[in-house]
Design a protein around this motif. Structure first.
Motif, PDB file in Angstrom:
ATOM      1  N   HIS A 173     -42.497  47.859   5.503  1.00  0.00           N
ATOM      2  CA  HIS A 173     -41.220  48.152   4.837  1.00  0.00           C
ATOM      3  C   HIS A 173     -40.311  48.938   5.788  1.00  0.00           C
ATOM      4  O   HIS A 173     -39.922  50.072   5.496  1.00  0.00           O
ATOM      5  CB  HIS A 173     -41.461  48.942   3.546  1.00  0.00           C
ATOM      6  N   PRO A 174     -39.965  48.334   6.926  1.00  0.00           N
ATOM      7  CA  PRO A 174     -39.215  49.068   7.953  1.00  0.00           C
ATOM      8  C   PRO A 174     -37.806  49.470   7.524  1.00  0.00           C
ATOM      9  O   PRO A 174     -37.238  50.411   8.096  1.00  0.00           O
ATOM     10  CB  PRO A 174     -39.181  48.079   9.122  1.00  0.00           C
ATOM     11  N   ASP A 175     -37.245  48.792   6.534  1.00  0.00           N
ATOM     12  CA  ASP A 175     -35.872  49.094   6.126  1.00  0.00           C
ATOM     13  C   ASP A 175     -35.798  50.100   4.982  1.00  0.00           C
ATOM     14  O   ASP A 175     -34.698  50.512   4.592  1.00  0.00           O
ATOM     15  CB  ASP A 175     -35.162  47.796   5.703  1.00  0.00           C
ATOM     16  N   ALA A 176     -36.920  50.482   4.437  1.00  0.00           N
ATOM     17  CA  ALA A 176     -36.917  51.401   3.302  1.00  0.00           C
ATOM     18  C   ALA A 176     -36.594  52.823   3.764  1.00  0.00           C
ATOM     19  O   ALA A 176     -37.050  53.280   4.813  1.00  0.00           O
ATOM     20  CB  ALA A 176     -38.264  51.382   2.602  1.00  0.00           C
ATOM     21  N   THR A 177     -35.814  53.518   2.978  1.00  0.00           N
ATOM     22  CA  THR A 177     -35.496  54.918   3.228  1.00  0.00           C
ATOM     23  C   THR A 177     -36.638  55.794   2.716  1.00  0.00           C
ATOM     24  O   THR A 177     -37.206  55.527   1.654  1.00  0.00           O
ATOM     25  CB  THR A 177     -34.200  55.314   2.503  1.00  0.00           C
ATOM     26  N   HIS A 178     -36.973  56.835   3.454  1.00  0.00           N
ATOM     27  CA  HIS A 178     -38.040  57.740   3.046  1.00  0.00           C
ATOM     28  C   HIS A 178     -37.432  58.989   2.413  1.00  0.00           C
ATOM     29  O   HIS A 178     -36.526  59.606   2.987  1.00  0.00           O
ATOM     30  CB  HIS A 178     -38.899  58.150   4.240  1.00  0.00           C
ATOM     31  N   GLU A 179     -37.935  59.357   1.251  1.00  0.00           N
ATOM     32  CA  GLU A 179     -37.433  60.526   0.524  1.00  0.00           C
ATOM     33  C   GLU A 179     -38.585  61.490   0.272  1.00  0.00           C
ATOM     34  O   GLU A 179     -39.522  61.174  -0.455  1.00  0.00           O
ATOM     35  CB  GLU A 179     -36.811  60.098  -0.805  1.00  0.00           C
ATOM     36  N   ALA A 180     -38.529  62.662   0.898  1.00  0.00           N
ATOM     37  CA  ALA A 180     -39.570  63.669   0.716  1.00  0.00           C
ATOM     38  C   ALA A 180     -39.301  64.463  -0.565  1.00  0.00           C
ATOM     39  O   ALA A 180     -38.190  64.970  -0.768  1.00  0.00           O
ATOM     40  CB  ALA A 180     -39.613  64.606   1.914  1.00  0.00           C
ATOM     41  N   VAL A 181     -40.312  64.538  -1.435  1.00  0.00           N
ATOM     42  CA  VAL A 181     -40.204  65.291  -2.682  1.00  0.00           C
ATOM     43  C   VAL A 181     -41.332  66.309  -2.743  1.00  0.00           C
ATOM     44  O   VAL A 181     -42.174  66.389  -1.852  1.00  0.00           O
ATOM     45  CB  VAL A 181     -40.244  64.338  -3.905  1.00  0.00           C
ATOM     46  N   ALA A 182     -41.370  67.104  -3.809  1.00  0.00           N
ATOM     47  CA  ALA A 182     -42.270  68.257  -3.867  1.00  0.00           C
ATOM     48  C   ALA A 182     -43.741  67.872  -3.912  1.00  0.00           C
ATOM     49  O   ALA A 182     -44.598  68.641  -3.489  1.00  0.00           O
ATOM     50  CB  ALA A 182     -41.926  69.130  -5.070  1.00  0.00           C
ATOM     51  N   SER A 183     -44.066  66.687  -4.428  1.00  0.00           N
ATOM     52  CA  SER A 183     -45.460  66.280  -4.563  1.00  0.00           C
ATOM     53  C   SER A 183     -45.528  64.772  -4.705  1.00  0.00           C
ATOM     54  O   SER A 183     -44.519  64.102  -4.974  1.00  0.00           O
ATOM     55  CB  SER A 183     -46.097  66.944  -5.790  1.00  0.00           C
ATOM     56  N   THR A 184     -46.741  64.217  -4.551  1.00  0.00           N
ATOM     57  CA  THR A 184     -46.914  62.775  -4.763  1.00  0.00           C
ATOM     58  C   THR A 184     -46.600  62.411  -6.209  1.00  0.00           C
ATOM     59  O   THR A 184     -46.008  61.359  -6.473  1.00  0.00           O
ATOM     60  CB  THR A 184     -48.351  62.338  -4.422  1.00  0.00           C
ATOM     61  N   ALA A 185     -46.981  63.270  -7.145  1.00  0.00           N
ATOM     62  CA  ALA A 185     -46.707  62.983  -8.557  1.00  0.00           C
ATOM     63  C   ALA A 185     -45.217  62.986  -8.846  1.00  0.00           C
ATOM     64  O   ALA A 185     -44.745  62.215  -9.689  1.00  0.00           O
ATOM     65  CB  ALA A 185     -47.426  63.990  -9.445  1.00  0.00           C
ATOM     66  N   ARG A 186     -44.469  63.835  -8.170  1.00  0.00           N
ATOM     67  CA  ARG A 186     -43.018  63.827  -8.356  1.00  0.00           C
ATOM     68  C   ARG A 186     -42.430  62.508  -7.860  1.00  0.00           C
ATOM     69  O   ARG A 186     -41.492  61.956  -8.454  1.00  0.00           O
ATOM     70  CB  ARG A 186     -42.392  65.007  -7.616  1.00  0.00           C
ATOM     71  N   GLY A 187     -42.982  61.971  -6.775  1.00  0.00           N
ATOM     72  CA  GLY A 187     -42.540  60.662  -6.302  1.00  0.00           C
ATOM     73  C   GLY A 187     -42.849  59.575  -7.317  1.00  0.00           C
ATOM     74  O   GLY A 187     -42.045  58.658  -7.533  1.00  0.00           O
ATOM     75  N   VAL A 188     -44.013  59.660  -7.966  1.00  0.00           N
ATOM     76  CA  VAL A 188     -44.365  58.686  -9.005  1.00  0.00           C
ATOM     77  C   VAL A 188     -43.368  58.766 -10.153  1.00  0.00           C
ATOM     78  O   VAL A 188     -42.946  57.740 -10.705  1.00  0.00           O
ATOM     79  CB  VAL A 188     -45.802  58.940  -9.504  1.00  0.00           C
ATOM     80  N   GLU A 189     -42.967  59.968 -10.525  1.00  0.00           N
ATOM     81  CA  GLU A 189     -41.959  60.129 -11.576  1.00  0.00           C
ATOM     82  C   GLU A 189     -40.644  59.454 -11.187  1.00  0.00           C
ATOM     83  O   GLU A 189     -40.009  58.784 -12.007  1.00  0.00           O
ATOM     84  CB  GLU A 189     -41.721  61.609 -11.858  1.00  0.00           C
ATOM     85  N   ARG A 190     -40.261  59.622  -9.924  1.00  0.00           N
ATOM     86  CA  ARG A 190     -39.030  58.976  -9.436  1.00  0.00           C
ATOM     87  C   ARG A 190     -39.147  57.462  -9.549  1.00  0.00           C
ATOM     88  O   ARG A 190     -38.200  56.773  -9.950  1.00  0.00           O
ATOM     89  CB  ARG A 190     -38.774  59.374  -7.980  1.00  0.00           C
ATOM     90  N   ALA A 191     -40.317  56.918  -9.198  1.00  0.00           N
ATOM     91  CA  ALA A 191     -40.504  55.463  -9.252  1.00  0.00           C
ATOM     92  C   ALA A 191     -40.481  54.946 -10.693  1.00  0.00           C
ATOM     93  O   ALA A 191     -40.025  53.832 -10.950  1.00  0.00           O
ATOM     94  CB  ALA A 191     -41.818  55.092  -8.569  1.00  0.00           C
ATOM     95  N   ARG A 192     -40.980  55.740 -11.632  1.00  0.00           N
ATOM     96  CA  ARG A 192     -40.940  55.333 -13.033  1.00  0.00           C
ATOM     97  C   ARG A 192     -39.503  55.313 -13.573  1.00  0.00           C
ATOM     98  O   ARG A 192     -39.155  54.498 -14.432  1.00  0.00           O
ATOM     99  CB  ARG A 192     -41.788  56.274 -13.889  1.00  0.00           C
TER     100      ARG A 192
END
Length: 268
Positions: free
Chosen positions: A111-130
């Motif tokens: 996924h070379p074109d995807a932007t990376h977004e650092a968040v407070a935790s892996t679970a917070r990233g899961v919340e963003r994806a939901r």
């Protein structure tokens, strides 16, 4: 027993904390966890200290030198990362900065074109994806479900990926029993051979060092303190002798013994 760790629910820290206590609550930063345990708000805290790919967690190191707490156990667990999203049409990957770094090669390749977004935790990233179909997350595959699918599993750069967590308690619970010990040394001085002298104190007692790391003291530029993990307990006379010598070398500063403890390996 009440424990506190990085939240929200579903983080790798949460999974490690489940091995410590049935009642687990959450904070958004390691510093907040260590402070809450230091003042007696919780019986235990669980914090990540080191990953086999990305190395030490600097916030954890700095918090351990700032607050007076005890280390009573370490938990080592393998890390299984999966790519989670509502579908393939995402443009951003959100997760903890360490998880993003641990999957760097996969993301660059697939996924070379995807932007990376650092968040407070892996679970917070899961919340963003939901919440947002344009966002994918990196997390444990069991965090999928509902609209969230597992697009790829075991995406970490190395199959040996593992994280070491420390279980902390109020300072009064330090124990001399255990196969490992952690100390923090602030010499408050600098001269040629200083670090060598500190390390020789352990070498001459035949004590193996499993980790040595320097961190800025925060007092002035070029001023450092040292985090040292040793494979020996404070109940051993050789450890007492080594610490006594380190204290004499660092007489202008301080030496803090955080505790002796054993290791638990947790699989999930």
């Amino acid at each position: 027993m009440r424990a506190v760790t990085l939240g929200p629910a579903g983080t790798y820290s949460h999974r490690a904390a489940n091995a410590v206590a049935e009642e687990v609550e959450f904070r958004e930063s390691v510093t907040a966890i260590v402070e809450a345990v230091a003042v007696g708000e919780y019986d235990r805290g669980v914090i990540p200290i080191e990953n086999s790919i990305e190395g030490s967690v600097t916030e954890s190191l700095d918090s351990l030198s700032e607050y007076d707490i005890a280390v009573v156990k370490e938990i080592v667990t393998p890390i299984r990362h999966a790519l989670l999203a509502q579908g393939a049409g995402f443009s951003t990957v959100a997760s903890h900065s360490q998880a993003l770094a641990q999957c760097r090669k996969y993301l660059e390749s697939e996924h070379p074109d995807a932007t990376h977004e650092a968040v407070a935790s892996t679970a917070r990233g899961v919340e963003r994806a939901r919440e947002d179909p344009s966002v994918a997350a990196i997390g444990h595959p069991e965090n999928a479900g509902g609209d969230l699918q597992v697009l790829a599993e075991d995406i970490q750069d190395r199959t040996s990926n593992a994280t070491r967590f420390l279980v902390i308690a109020p300072a009064g619970e330090r124990s001399a029993a255990g196969g490992k010990s952690t100390i923090v040394v602030y010499p408050n001085m600098n001269y040629p051979g200083l670090l060598l002298e500190l390390l020789e104190a352990f070498a001459e007692e035949n004590i193996n060092l499993s980790r040595v790391e320097s961190r800025p003291s925060g007092d002035r530029l070029g001023d450092y303190l040292f985090h040292i993990d040793i494979e020996a307990g404070m109940y051993e006379r050789r450890t007492e002798r080594a610490i006594d010598r380190v204290e004499s070398i660092a007489e202008n500063g301080w030496v803090r013994w955080l505790g002796s403890y054993d290791t638990e390996h947790v699989l999930y």
